[in-house]
Design a protein around this motif. Structure first.
Motif, PDB file in Angstrom:
ATOM      1  N   ALA A 177      -0.297   2.214  -8.627  1.00  0.00           N
ATOM      2  CA  ALA A 177       0.425   1.731  -7.087  1.00  0.00           C
ATOM      3  C   ALA A 177      -0.278   2.767  -6.249  1.00  0.00           C
ATOM      4  O   ALA A 177      -0.667   2.446  -5.008  1.00  0.00           O
ATOM      5  CB  ALA A 177       1.634   1.543  -6.989  1.00  0.00           C
ATOM      6  N   THR A 178      -0.365   3.671  -6.144  1.00  0.00           N
ATOM      7  CA  THR A 178      -1.266   5.058  -4.874  1.00  0.00           C
ATOM      8  C   THR A 178      -2.448   4.066  -4.591  1.00  0.00           C
ATOM      9  O   THR A 178      -3.061   4.365  -3.576  1.00  0.00           O
ATOM     10  CB  THR A 178      -1.835   6.153  -5.879  1.00  0.00           C
ATOM     11  OG1 THR A 178      -0.295   6.271  -6.474  1.00  0.00           O
ATOM     12  CG2 THR A 178      -1.810   7.015  -4.797  1.00  0.00           C
ATOM     13  N   HIS A 179      -3.143   3.981  -6.194  1.00  0.00           N
ATOM     14  CA  HIS A 179      -4.687   3.583  -5.948  1.00  0.00           C
ATOM     15  C   HIS A 179      -4.675   2.277  -4.897  1.00  0.00           C
ATOM     16  O   HIS A 179      -5.435   2.020  -4.183  1.00  0.00           O
ATOM     17  CB  HIS A 179      -5.175   3.243  -6.876  1.00  0.00           C
ATOM     18  CG  HIS A 179      -6.043   4.098  -7.743  1.00  0.00           C
ATOM     19  ND1 HIS A 179      -6.709   4.892  -7.528  1.00  0.00           N
ATOM     20  CD2 HIS A 179      -5.766   4.078  -9.001  1.00  0.00           C
ATOM     21  CE1 HIS A 179      -7.241   5.556  -8.494  1.00  0.00           C
ATOM     22  NE2 HIS A 179      -6.573   5.687  -9.547  1.00  0.00           N
ATOM     23  N   THR A 180      -3.892   1.679  -5.126  1.00  0.00           N
ATOM     24  CA  THR A 180      -3.804   0.237  -4.541  1.00  0.00           C
ATOM     25  C   THR A 180      -3.454   0.007  -3.113  1.00  0.00           C
ATOM     26  O   THR A 180      -4.299  -0.394  -2.344  1.00  0.00           O
ATOM     27  CB  THR A 180      -2.893  -1.298  -5.177  1.00  0.00           C
ATOM     28  OG1 THR A 180      -3.371  -0.743  -6.433  1.00  0.00           O
ATOM     29  CG2 THR A 180      -3.110  -1.871  -4.728  1.00  0.00           C
ATOM     30  N   VAL A 181      -2.705   0.853  -2.409  1.00  0.00           N
ATOM     31  CA  VAL A 181      -1.393   0.878  -1.366  1.00  0.00           C
ATOM     32  C   VAL A 181      -2.880   1.839  -0.840  1.00  0.00           C
ATOM     33  O   VAL A 181      -3.300   2.161  -0.176  1.00  0.00           O
ATOM     34  CB  VAL A 181      -0.413   1.629  -0.932  1.00  0.00           C
ATOM     35  CG1 VAL A 181      -0.634   2.196  -0.206  1.00  0.00           C
ATOM     36  CG2 VAL A 181       0.646   1.284  -2.031  1.00  0.00           C
ATOM     37  N   LEU A 182      -4.084   2.839  -1.175  1.00  0.00           N
ATOM     38  CA  LEU A 182      -4.371   4.072  -0.338  1.00  0.00           C
ATOM     39  C   LEU A 182      -6.063   2.575   0.242  1.00  0.00           C
ATOM     40  O   LEU A 182      -6.777   2.749   1.331  1.00  0.00           O
ATOM     41  CB  LEU A 182      -5.580   4.632  -1.875  1.00  0.00           C
ATOM     42  CG  LEU A 182      -6.073   5.404  -1.658  1.00  0.00           C
ATOM     43  CD1 LEU A 182      -6.028   6.481   0.338  1.00  0.00           C
ATOM     44  CD2 LEU A 182      -6.180   6.666  -1.895  1.00  0.00           C
ATOM     45  N   MET A 183      -5.949   2.032  -0.702  1.00  0.00           N
ATOM     46  CA  MET A 183      -7.128   1.010  -0.808  1.00  0.00           C
ATOM     47  C   MET A 183      -6.675  -0.003   0.478  1.00  0.00           C
ATOM     48  O   MET A 183      -7.512   0.652   1.302  1.00  0.00           O
ATOM     49  CB  MET A 183      -7.920   0.066  -1.730  1.00  0.00           C
ATOM     50  CG  MET A 183      -8.631   0.420  -2.648  1.00  0.00           C
ATOM     51  SD  MET A 183      -9.701   0.104  -3.997  1.00  0.00           S
ATOM     52  CE  MET A 183      -7.643  -0.525  -5.234  1.00  0.00           C
ATOM     53  N   ALA A 184      -5.797  -0.202   0.390  1.00  0.00           N
ATOM     54  CA  ALA A 184      -5.059  -1.531   1.595  1.00  0.00           C
ATOM     55  C   ALA A 184      -5.241  -0.354   2.746  1.00  0.00           C
ATOM     56  O   ALA A 184      -5.241  -0.996   3.513  1.00  0.00           O
ATOM     57  CB  ALA A 184      -3.620  -2.128   1.507  1.00  0.00           C
ATOM     58  N   ALA A 185      -4.561   0.525   3.049  1.00  0.00           N
ATOM     59  CA  ALA A 185      -4.204   1.543   3.785  1.00  0.00           C
ATOM     60  C   ALA A 185      -5.844   1.969   4.991  1.00  0.00           C
ATOM     61  O   ALA A 185      -5.998   2.421   6.322  1.00  0.00           O
ATOM     62  CB  ALA A 185      -3.510   2.412   3.479  1.00  0.00           C
ATOM     63  N   ALA A 186      -6.469   1.948   4.011  1.00  0.00           N
ATOM     64  CA  ALA A 186      -7.600   2.551   4.656  1.00  0.00           C
ATOM     65  C   ALA A 186      -8.261   1.318   5.800  1.00  0.00           C
ATOM     66  O   ALA A 186      -9.141   1.510   6.558  1.00  0.00           O
ATOM     67  CB  ALA A 186      -8.458   2.373   3.496  1.00  0.00           C
ATOM     68  N   LEU A 187      -7.708  -0.273   5.800  1.00  0.00           N
ATOM     69  CA  LEU A 187      -8.611  -0.697   6.547  1.00  0.00           C
ATOM     70  C   LEU A 187      -7.426  -1.575   7.592  1.00  0.00           C
ATOM     71  O   LEU A 187      -7.305  -2.480   8.310  1.00  0.00           O
ATOM     72  CB  LEU A 187      -9.107  -2.205   5.973  1.00  0.00           C
ATOM     73  CG  LEU A 187      -9.990  -2.420   5.393  1.00  0.00           C
ATOM     74  CD1 LEU A 187     -10.505  -3.351   4.742  1.00  0.00           C
ATOM     75  CD2 LEU A 187     -11.521  -1.901   6.684  1.00  0.00           C
ATOM     76  N   ALA A 188      -5.651  -0.918   7.427  1.00  0.00           N
ATOM     77  CA  ALA A 188      -4.949  -1.419   7.821  1.00  0.00           C
ATOM     78  C   ALA A 188      -4.827  -0.700   9.334  1.00  0.00           C
ATOM     79  O   ALA A 188      -4.713   0.707  10.229  1.00  0.00           O
ATOM     80  CB  ALA A 188      -3.191  -0.947   7.367  1.00  0.00           C
TER      81      ALA A 188
END
Ligand code: EPZ
Length: 430
Positions: A177-188
């Motif tokens: 979940a940390t990997h996934t949210v980190l990747m998503a947040a990079a482009l938010a």
């Protein structure tokens, strides 16, 4: 179906090269979906999970090429893989691919962030709401995504204008979940704060790579990560960090079989908790400028008490291997598993070799025995399988590990690495 045949009793002496980390390579490859430009990853291990992920990413439109190795090159050297997701042609990750590997669910982060939508099959196992992906979904919802579950699929949609930064508080540490949210947040748009983030070295490796791609991230490796979203990411080149679980596995194998081995390229700082346990059990561990040296000569293995925990604690991914070691300790050990319920499939198989293990809830009590005896055993999952190999190295006579495809998911050229140090181990194909 392939099997691994081991004749126990030989000590291990020599050098074992440590491959790139599977659990870093997988999220790094998935991060290529965040940009139309090329992500080049060095030191990618040759593993079944990596091959499967290439197919999954290909399905979304990524072109994946592997640079050929020159004949003169070290046969154990990792691959250089180029991933270019110029255009995302499909935002659906189908059941037949996702069900084979839980980590492929993580594509939901980059697909949603870049394309504004993703339809990803639930990875299987228990129903939504309990174990599987609840933290992922609440995390992505905190970035503005709407989430629906339909016919076994998670359908995630970003608001018009894309994901927006938010505060994500994980109730429990989750690597995926940390990997996934980190990747998503990079482009938010705007700032995301991830609290109770996983601190595993693989998270730091992903964050380092994302920063090379143009992301703005602070705090990776601590439990609070701050991300300032950017509008796009670009090409980068990154080297996958060494595999700390492979390192720990071979370190335990040396403690089990005796001998003296240099784990080439291993990093002590990624695995201090496990090395401390091995020293307590009677192994010698030292760092050199080429890696980590592990030895056990003369004296036997002492008992230990260990509880698994998120990094920097003792990793759950080494629990089965440690249990194999303690099966031959002089005295009674106890191992408590706190990360996954029921990660004890190896107990019955180790018992077939003569191990005396009593399970009570999340705790195994292991009464060390003088000798283990070789037997046919069944691999049940990746780390459980390798624990059987470790036990086989110190068992009298022949051990045959069936269902070796589990091992191929996470250990590159295991037989070659062990046999070059003196083990009698071979792969047998029917
Ligand atoms: C990663 O799995 C690793 N996989 C696992 O390695 C490792 O065992 C695990 O982290 C723990 O270190 C990869 O990196 C590819 P989690 P992951 O989310 O991310 C619960 C191996 O052998 N949870 O950190 O799937 C979950 O049930 C593998 O290489 C929820 O409840 O693990 C578990 O109890 C196996 N809801 C705990 O959190 C969620 O939404 C930690 O799991 C997510 C997780």
């Amino acid at each position: 179906m392939d099997r691994i045949r081991i004749v126990g009793g030989a000590p291990l002496n020599g050098r074992i090269p440590i491959s790139g980390a599977k659990n870093a390579a997988l999220p790094l490859m998935i991060a290529s979906l965040l940009t139309a430009e090329t992500l080049t990853l060095e030191n990618v291990p040759r593993l079944a999970d990596v091959i499967l992920l290439k197919r999954i990413l290909g399905n979304h439109g990524a072109e994946v090429t592997v640079e050929g190795k020159r004949p003169s090159q070290d046969p154990f050297a990792g691959d250089t893989v180029r991933l270019t997701a110029g255009e995302i042609v499909d935002t659906t990750a189908p059941y037949d691919l996702v069900s084979k590997m839980r980590a492929s669910f993580w594509v939901i982060g980059p697909l949603l962030a870049r394309m504004g939508e993703a339809k990803v099959s639930l990875p299987g196992g228990c129903a939504i709401g309990t174990r599987p992906v609840d933290f992922f979904l609440t995390g992505l919802a905190s970035l503005g995504a709407s989430i629906e579950i339909e016919a076994g699929y998670v359908i995630a949609k970003a608001p018009a204008g894309g994901l927006v930064g938010g505060r994500v508080v994980f109730p429990k540490v989750s690597v995926g979940a940390t990997h996934t949210v980190l990747m998503a947040a990079a482009l938010a748009r705007g700032e995301t704060v991830i609290e109770n983030a996983a601190r595993e070295p693989e998270i730091v490796d992903l964050a380092d790579c994302l920063v090379k791609m143009g992301a703005e991230i602070e705090g990776a490796g601590t439990s609070e990560i701050r991300v300032q979203g950017v509008s796009s990411l670009h090409a980068a080149r990154h080297r996958v960090l060494p595999d700390r679980i492979e390192t720990g596995t071979y370190a335990i194998a040396v403690a089990m079989a005796g001998g003296d081995v240099l784990l080439e390229g291993a990093r002590y700082d990624l695995l201090e908790s496990a090395f401390d346990v091995l020293v307590e059990a009677g192994a010698e561990v030292s760092t050199t400028n080429e890696g980590v040296r592990v030895a056990r000569n003369g004296h036997g293995i002492g008992p230990v008490r260990v509880t698994t925990a998120p990094f920097p604690g003792f990793p759950t991914d080494l629990q089965a291997q440690l249990m194999a070691l303690t099966a031959k300790a002089k005295g009674t050990s106890s191992i408590t598993e706190t990360i996954f319920e029921n990660r004890f499939m190896h107990v019955q198989e180790l018992a077939r070799l003569g191990a005396r293990i009593h399970l009570d809830g999340d705790t195994a009590t292991i009464e060390g025995v003088e000798k283990l005896t070789g037997a046919p055993v069944m691999a049940t999952d990746l780390r459980a399988s390798v624990s059987l190999v470790i036990a086989g190295l110190a068992a009298e006579g022949e051990t045959v590990v069936n269902r070796v495809y589990h091992l191929d998911r996470g250990f590159e050229r295991l037989e070659a690495k062990l046999s070059q140090c003196g083990a009698t181990i071979e792969r047998v194909s029917d």
